[in-house]
Scaffold this active site. Structure first.
Site, PDB file in Angstrom:
ATOM      1  N   GLU A  38      33.573  38.088  45.207  1.00  0.00           N
ATOM      2  CA  GLU A  38      32.842  39.350  44.648  1.00  0.00           C
ATOM      3  C   GLU A  38      32.162  38.930  43.253  1.00  0.00           C
ATOM      4  O   GLU A  38      31.470  39.815  42.838  1.00  0.00           O
ATOM      5  CB  GLU A  38      33.871  40.356  44.696  1.00  0.00           C
ATOM      6  CG  GLU A  38      34.912  40.227  43.457  1.00  0.00           C
ATOM      7  CD  GLU A  38      35.581  39.353  43.343  1.00  0.00           C
ATOM      8  OE1 GLU A  38      36.500  39.375  42.304  1.00  0.00           O
ATOM      9  OE2 GLU A  38      36.076  38.635  44.368  1.00  0.00           O
ATOM     10  N   GLN A  91      47.427  33.731  48.395  1.00  0.00           N
ATOM     11  CA  GLN A  91      48.437  33.129  48.150  1.00  0.00           C
ATOM     12  C   GLN A  91      49.617  33.876  49.016  1.00  0.00           C
ATOM     13  O   GLN A  91      50.522  33.102  49.636  1.00  0.00           O
ATOM     14  CB  GLN A  91      48.987  33.045  46.923  1.00  0.00           C
ATOM     15  CG  GLN A  91      48.103  32.335  45.850  1.00  0.00           C
ATOM     16  CD  GLN A  91      47.849  32.677  44.536  1.00  0.00           C
ATOM     17  OE1 GLN A  91      48.961  33.580  43.996  1.00  0.00           O
ATOM     18  NE2 GLN A  91      46.969  32.187  43.658  1.00  0.00           N
ATOM     19  N   HIS A 100      36.977  33.821  43.885  1.00  0.00           N
ATOM     20  CA  HIS A 100      36.613  35.260  43.884  1.00  0.00           C
ATOM     21  C   HIS A 100      35.027  35.453  44.403  1.00  0.00           C
ATOM     22  O   HIS A 100      33.829  35.531  43.526  1.00  0.00           O
ATOM     23  CB  HIS A 100      36.709  36.019  42.562  1.00  0.00           C
ATOM     24  CG  HIS A 100      38.052  36.186  42.145  1.00  0.00           C
ATOM     25  ND1 HIS A 100      38.605  37.491  42.125  1.00  0.00           N
ATOM     26  CD2 HIS A 100      39.018  35.391  41.626  1.00  0.00           C
ATOM     27  CE1 HIS A 100      39.732  37.556  41.703  1.00  0.00           C
ATOM     28  NE2 HIS A 100      40.166  36.359  41.471  1.00  0.00           N
ATOM     29  N   CYS A 127      42.456  35.811  46.221  1.00  0.00           N
ATOM     30  CA  CYS A 127      43.177  35.174  45.242  1.00  0.00           C
ATOM     31  C   CYS A 127      44.730  35.420  45.493  1.00  0.00           C
ATOM     32  O   CYS A 127      45.243  35.029  46.117  1.00  0.00           O
ATOM     33  CB  CYS A 127      42.643  36.033  43.892  1.00  0.00           C
ATOM     34  SG  CYS A 127      43.456  35.332  42.385  1.00  0.00           S
TER      35      CYS A 127
END
Length: 386
Positions: free
Chosen positions: A349, A267, A347, A263
């Site tokens: 996770e 970036q 994500h 995330c």
């Protein structure tokens, strides 16, 4: 009230207060407590497109950070009485405890369509008053005028840990039996707003995890003698956070240690590798986003939460795009062609969301293991000897 003057009327619940932030929407059907406690939502008012939010209540386990930082909650329906064997309190009481205002009875479909047409913008919730008069309307306008745009805003330092700590808890199970885990590798995680489930995934795979503040210098990180580096998720504009983070990430890249970013970490790594980021029209937030793995050809259903993306323009030749969004073609993954470095926008996770991309943690640990084997001894030993 939105920054463009649009007003939606409903019924308040949660904390009785006035709160401003960037309006966004999430399409997930489950996991509202995990979403509300995700530090990446700092300074944002979350609109849920699924109408039935709060019906399983809240508990002390399904959290992604100890202190929720979102600015507010918007739902179609008022939460019903909590009904779940794990529930400890209602969503209404949980919101009051954490000072988060909410509003229901809103036409969330109309609100989401408005955001999709006109783009992300700031808004304010006025909750707790039996009626809203002209003075409160004017106060809402004043608060909106003072609320900064998410573009150019560094929020990582607000949610990052203020001191170094170790994480040892593995993934959740319904069993109460303690599962002792061996720690074969040492990973340093830079906390830009890290979710607990990321740390659980690393610990589950045999990693001793040391979490450090967002502005920790590379030299201090390398003194910890890590086998790998993790760059976490987090809120705000990556270009703003990058003013202090990029130089340190580039030093970590030069160390040739394996690096994995998720995330905001994706970036920041994209910028450090020579790319740039851009603000999206409305962002990606939900648990049903299709992403194509360009290496394997597989399509993964992913959990997403971001309002910025790495631009396809300006990426250097030694950086390869590995994943793309099948919604809009934006970059969802990168890897270095030579060094053991990769990152993803979504994500893996989850929490909430599907587990299709969980293999990425295995790939990271595999890079760590391979580096140790290729060098013939552990990174820690090399650092100590030098």
């Amino acid at each position: 009230m939105l920054a463009d003057g649009t007003v939606f009327w409903g019924e308040g619940y949660g904390a009785e207060t006035m709160s401003a932030g960037e309006l966004c929407f999430n399409t997930a059907m489950t996991g509202y407590q995990e979403i509300l406690t995700d530090p990446s939502y700092t300074g944002q008012i979350i609109t849920f497109t699924f109408p039935h939010i709060g019906n399983v209540g809240c508990n002390s386990e399904d959290i992604e950070s100890t202190t929720p930082r979102c600015a507010g909650l918007i739902t179609r329906e008022r939460p019903t009485a909590a009904s779940n064997f794990r529930s400890e309190t209602s969503l209404d009481e949980w919101l009051k405890k954490h000072g988060i205002p909410a509003i229901c009875g809103i036409d969330t479909r109309a609100l989401v369509k408005h955001l999709r047409r006109h783009g992300a913008q700031n808004g304010v919730i006025v909750s707790g008053q039996r009626t809203v008069d002209g003075g409160q309307i004017e106060a809402a306008r004043t608060l909106l005028a003072k609320t900064p745009s998410m573009k150019g805003l560094d929020l990582a330092k607000q949610v990052s840990t203020i001191k170094e700590y170790e994480w040892t808890s593995p993934l959740w199970t319904l069993s109460t039996v303690h599962r002792p885990l061996s720690t074969s590798y040492h990973v340093v995680a830079i906390d830009y707003g890290i979710k607990h489930n990321i740390l659980r995934h690393l610990a589950e795979r045999g990693c001793k995890v040391t979490v450090v503040p967002a502005d920790t210098r590379a030299e201090e990180i390398l003194k910890l003698r890590p086998d790998g580096i993790f760059l976490s998720n987090g809120p705000g504009d990556p270009a703003a956070t990058g003013k202090y983070a990029i130089a340190e990430i580039r030093k970590l890249i030069d160390s040739e240690l394996p690096i994995f970013g998720i995330c905001l970490g994706h970036q920041l790594l994209g910028i450090a590798l020579g790319g740039k980021t851009e603000k999206m029209q409305q962002g990606h937030r939900g648990a049903n986003h299709p992403v194509k793995n360009l290496i394997t050809g597989n399509v993964e259903i992913t959990s997403q939460n971001h309002g910025f993306a790495v631009s396809k323009d300006g990426l250097p030749e030694d950086v390869e795009i590995t994943h793309i969004s099948l919604f809009d073609g934006t970059i969802q993954g990168l890897r270095h062609k030579v060094r053991p470095i990769f990152c993803v926008q979504g994500h893996p996770e989850a929490s909430p969301g599907p587990h299709d991309s969980g293999y990425l943690f295995d790939e990271f640990v595999g890079l760590v293991k391979n580096r140790i084997q290729d060098s013939g001894f552990r990174i820690q030993e090399k650092a100590s000897a030098s």
